[in-house]
Motif scaffolding. Sequence first.
Motif, short mmCIF file in Angstrom:
data_model
loop_
_atom_site.label_atom_id
_atom_site.label_comp_id
_atom_site.label_asym_id
_atom_site.label_seq_id
_atom_site.Cartn_x
_atom_site.Cartn_y
_atom_site.Cartn_z
N ALA A 33 -3.88 -0.74 -47.92
CA ALA A 33 -3.68 0.38 -48.84
C ALA A 33 -3.94 -0.10 -50.26
O ALA A 33 -3.62 -1.23 -50.63
CB ALA A 33 -2.26 0.93 -48.73
N ALA A 34 -4.54 0.78 -51.06
CA ALA A 34 -4.79 0.49 -52.47
C ALA A 34 -4.54 1.76 -53.27
O ALA A 34 -4.55 2.87 -52.72
CB ALA A 34 -6.22 0.01 -52.68
N TYR A 35 -4.35 1.59 -54.59
CA TYR A 35 -4.11 2.77 -55.41
C TYR A 35 -5.41 3.54 -55.67
O TYR A 35 -5.51 4.72 -55.32
CB TYR A 35 -3.45 2.41 -56.74
N GLY A 36 -6.41 2.88 -56.28
CA GLY A 36 -7.60 3.63 -56.64
C GLY A 36 -8.92 2.90 -56.48
O GLY A 36 -9.98 3.51 -56.60
N ASN A 37 -8.87 1.61 -56.21
CA ASN A 37 -10.11 0.83 -56.11
C ASN A 37 -10.72 1.01 -54.72
O ASN A 37 -10.67 0.12 -53.86
CB ASN A 37 -9.82 -0.65 -56.39
N TYR A 38 -11.30 2.18 -54.51
CA TYR A 38 -11.81 2.50 -53.17
C TYR A 38 -13.03 1.67 -52.81
O TYR A 38 -13.29 1.40 -51.63
CB TYR A 38 -12.11 4.00 -53.06
N GLN A 39 -13.79 1.21 -53.83
CA GLN A 39 -14.96 0.38 -53.52
C GLN A 39 -14.54 -0.94 -52.87
O GLN A 39 -15.08 -1.33 -51.84
CB GLN A 39 -15.78 0.09 -54.79
N ARG A 40 -13.57 -1.61 -53.49
CA ARG A 40 -13.11 -2.88 -52.91
C ARG A 40 -12.39 -2.64 -51.60
O ARG A 40 -12.52 -3.43 -50.65
CB ARG A 40 -12.21 -3.63 -53.89
N LEU A 41 -11.62 -1.56 -51.53
CA LEU A 41 -10.93 -1.23 -50.27
C LEU A 41 -11.94 -1.01 -49.15
O LEU A 41 -11.74 -1.46 -48.02
CB LEU A 41 -10.05 0.00 -50.48
N THR A 42 -13.04 -0.33 -49.46
CA THR A 42 -14.09 -0.11 -48.47
C THR A 42 -14.68 -1.43 -48.01
O THR A 42 -14.87 -1.66 -46.80
CB THR A 42 -15.19 0.78 -49.06
N GLU A 43 -14.97 -2.32 -48.95
CA GLU A 43 -15.51 -3.64 -48.60
C GLU A 43 -14.55 -4.41 -47.70
O GLU A 43 -14.96 -5.03 -46.71
CB GLU A 43 -15.79 -4.43 -49.88
N GLN A 44 -13.26 -4.38 -48.06
CA GLN A 44 -12.26 -5.09 -47.26
C GLN A 44 -12.17 -4.52 -45.85
O GLN A 44 -12.11 -5.27 -44.86
CB GLN A 44 -10.89 -5.00 -47.95
N ALA A 45 -12.18 -3.19 -45.77
CA ALA A 45 -12.05 -2.54 -44.46
C ALA A 45 -13.25 -2.85 -43.56
O ALA A 45 -13.10 -3.09 -42.35
CB ALA A 45 -11.89 -1.03 -44.64
N LYS A 46 -14.45 -2.86 -44.14
CA LYS A 46 -15.65 -3.16 -43.34
C LYS A 46 -15.64 -4.60 -42.83
O LYS A 46 -16.11 -4.89 -41.73
CB LYS A 46 -16.90 -2.90 -44.18
N LYS A 47 -15.08 -5.50 -43.62
CA LYS A 47 -15.02 -6.90 -43.23
C LYS A 47 -13.90 -7.17 -42.23
O LYS A 47 -14.08 -7.90 -41.24
CB LYS A 47 -14.85 -7.79 -44.46
N LEU A 48 -12.71 -6.58 -42.48
CA LEU A 48 -11.53 -6.91 -41.69
C LEU A 48 -11.31 -5.99 -40.50
O LEU A 48 -10.56 -6.32 -39.58
CB LEU A 48 -10.29 -6.86 -42.60
N ARG A 49 -11.90 -4.80 -40.54
CA ARG A 49 -11.78 -3.82 -39.47
C ARG A 49 -10.31 -3.51 -39.10
O ARG A 49 -9.91 -3.64 -37.94
CB ARG A 49 -12.54 -4.29 -38.23
N PRO A 50 -9.50 -3.10 -40.08
CA PRO A 50 -8.12 -2.72 -39.76
C PRO A 50 -8.09 -1.41 -38.99
O PRO A 50 -9.07 -0.66 -38.98
CB PRO A 50 -7.48 -2.55 -41.14
N GLN A 51 -6.96 -1.11 -38.39
CA GLN A 51 -6.83 0.15 -37.67
C GLN A 51 -6.74 1.34 -38.62
O GLN A 51 -7.11 2.46 -38.26
CB GLN A 51 -5.58 0.10 -36.79
N ALA A 52 -6.21 1.11 -39.85
CA ALA A 52 -6.02 2.21 -40.79
C ALA A 52 -6.13 1.73 -42.22
O ALA A 52 -5.85 0.58 -42.53
CB ALA A 52 -4.64 2.86 -40.56
N VAL A 53 -6.55 2.66 -43.10
CA VAL A 53 -6.60 2.39 -44.54
C VAL A 53 -6.03 3.60 -45.27
O VAL A 53 -6.12 4.74 -44.80
CB VAL A 53 -8.04 2.12 -45.03
N THR A 54 -5.45 3.33 -46.45
CA THR A 54 -4.88 4.40 -47.27
C THR A 54 -5.31 4.22 -48.71
O THR A 54 -5.22 3.11 -49.27
CB THR A 54 -3.34 4.39 -47.21
N ILE A 55 -5.78 5.29 -49.33
CA ILE A 55 -6.06 5.31 -50.77
C ILE A 55 -5.00 6.22 -51.40
O ILE A 55 -4.87 7.39 -51.03
CB ILE A 55 -7.49 5.78 -51.08
N ILE A 56 -4.21 5.69 -52.31
CA ILE A 56 -3.08 6.45 -52.84
C ILE A 56 -3.55 7.53 -53.82
O ILE A 56 -3.03 8.64 -53.83
CB ILE A 56 -2.06 5.49 -53.49
N ASN A 57 -4.55 7.20 -54.64
CA ASN A 57 -5.12 8.20 -55.54
C ASN A 57 -6.02 9.13 -54.73
O ASN A 57 -7.11 8.75 -54.31
CB ASN A 57 -5.90 7.52 -56.66
N GLN A 58 -5.58 10.34 -54.53
CA GLN A 58 -6.22 11.24 -53.58
C GLN A 58 -7.63 11.67 -53.98
O GLN A 58 -8.42 12.09 -53.13
CB GLN A 58 -5.34 12.47 -53.37
#
Length: 372
Positions: A33-58
């Motif tokens: 989960a991250a507040y607003g840095n969706y670009q880095r969150l996307t990179e992390q998710a593609k690399k780590l393949r978690p079951q779920a991700v959350t962006i707090i800033n809608q």
Amino acid sequence: MKRVIILGSTGSIGCNAIDVISRLENYSIVGLAAYGNYQRLTEQAKKLRPQAVTIINQKFYKKLNAQMGRALTFSGEGGVREMIDAVKADTLICALASSLGIRGVIQAIEKKMEICLATKEILVNFGHLIMGKVKKLGVRLIPIDSEHSAVYQCLEGRNMNDVLNIILTASGGPFLKKSIRNVRKEEVLRHPVWKMGKKITVDSATMMNKGLEVIEAHHLFDVPANMIQVVIHPEAICHSLVQFKDGTLLAQLSTPDMKLPIQYALTAPHRLPSSTPYLDIARVKSLTFTVPNVRKFPCLRLAYEALEIGKTMPAVVNAANEEAVRLFLEDKIVFSKIAGIIEGVMNKHQPLDGNLDCYLEAISWAKSQAKA
């Protein structure tokens, strides 16, 4: 396999936590989960393949969701709780830059997950609520802050009745030996030891960060304010100490690297090889300790006063500080005005006690007052 959710995965602590976990066997990241840095969150998710991700800033949800593939995607503060419900996890690392994740932390405690806590605002604002639940449910909460990790390690297996004082060390920030008059923002953000986010770097320069750590230590270790001391230690090698009634001092020393307390929070009480360079004590020329100048750094005094008053006052001090720091970073006030804004809000506040909503209302009030 220990399954981990990281709140605040795109920040400094979150990125370090990902690096630490990548080196540990039998650990898996299942939620980010991250507040607003969706670009880095996307990179992390593609690399780590978690079951779920959350962006707090809608407002970033659609951009994130479009790139997530099979991962469950959530948004908002409510999305943090949805993710914790949807994913089977053993451990929650809370490393958000504010207490935004409070309801998620409470939910994780109620699910009896292990809590690795880097977000000091959670305990500063809601300490007695959180620690009450932790104790009632028998949940393990381990601090990630280097100072509190040091104290935790010094106290392992010890009887708290034998403790005389907890001594938190502070680097002194960029202005330990300099005037704080007419300082420029770039000077404030140039910490001599730690590489951190802007807000916590400003807090280090005012010493409010250490004041908040005093409040956090009170809740973590269940000791009164008069048993918590602060000393300036510019080398940042001794991360904190505990003094016992017989005069013995136990200290935790190591190379200043946040990966070490992150790893210990995850693996305690076991100690595993880490990527942190070992401290060669023979090469340490000196270790100096001095008393902080509270006239020069009044934020430290204000934090102690807030802790003594109790109830909603620590949350109000923290909220007023957050707003004052934001104003400074936006070039709307000068550095020397931060403490005055906080003290002004304190003087207007009538401390209350109550449930979570009571504290959240006090926080909202304090931020509005600090803006005025």
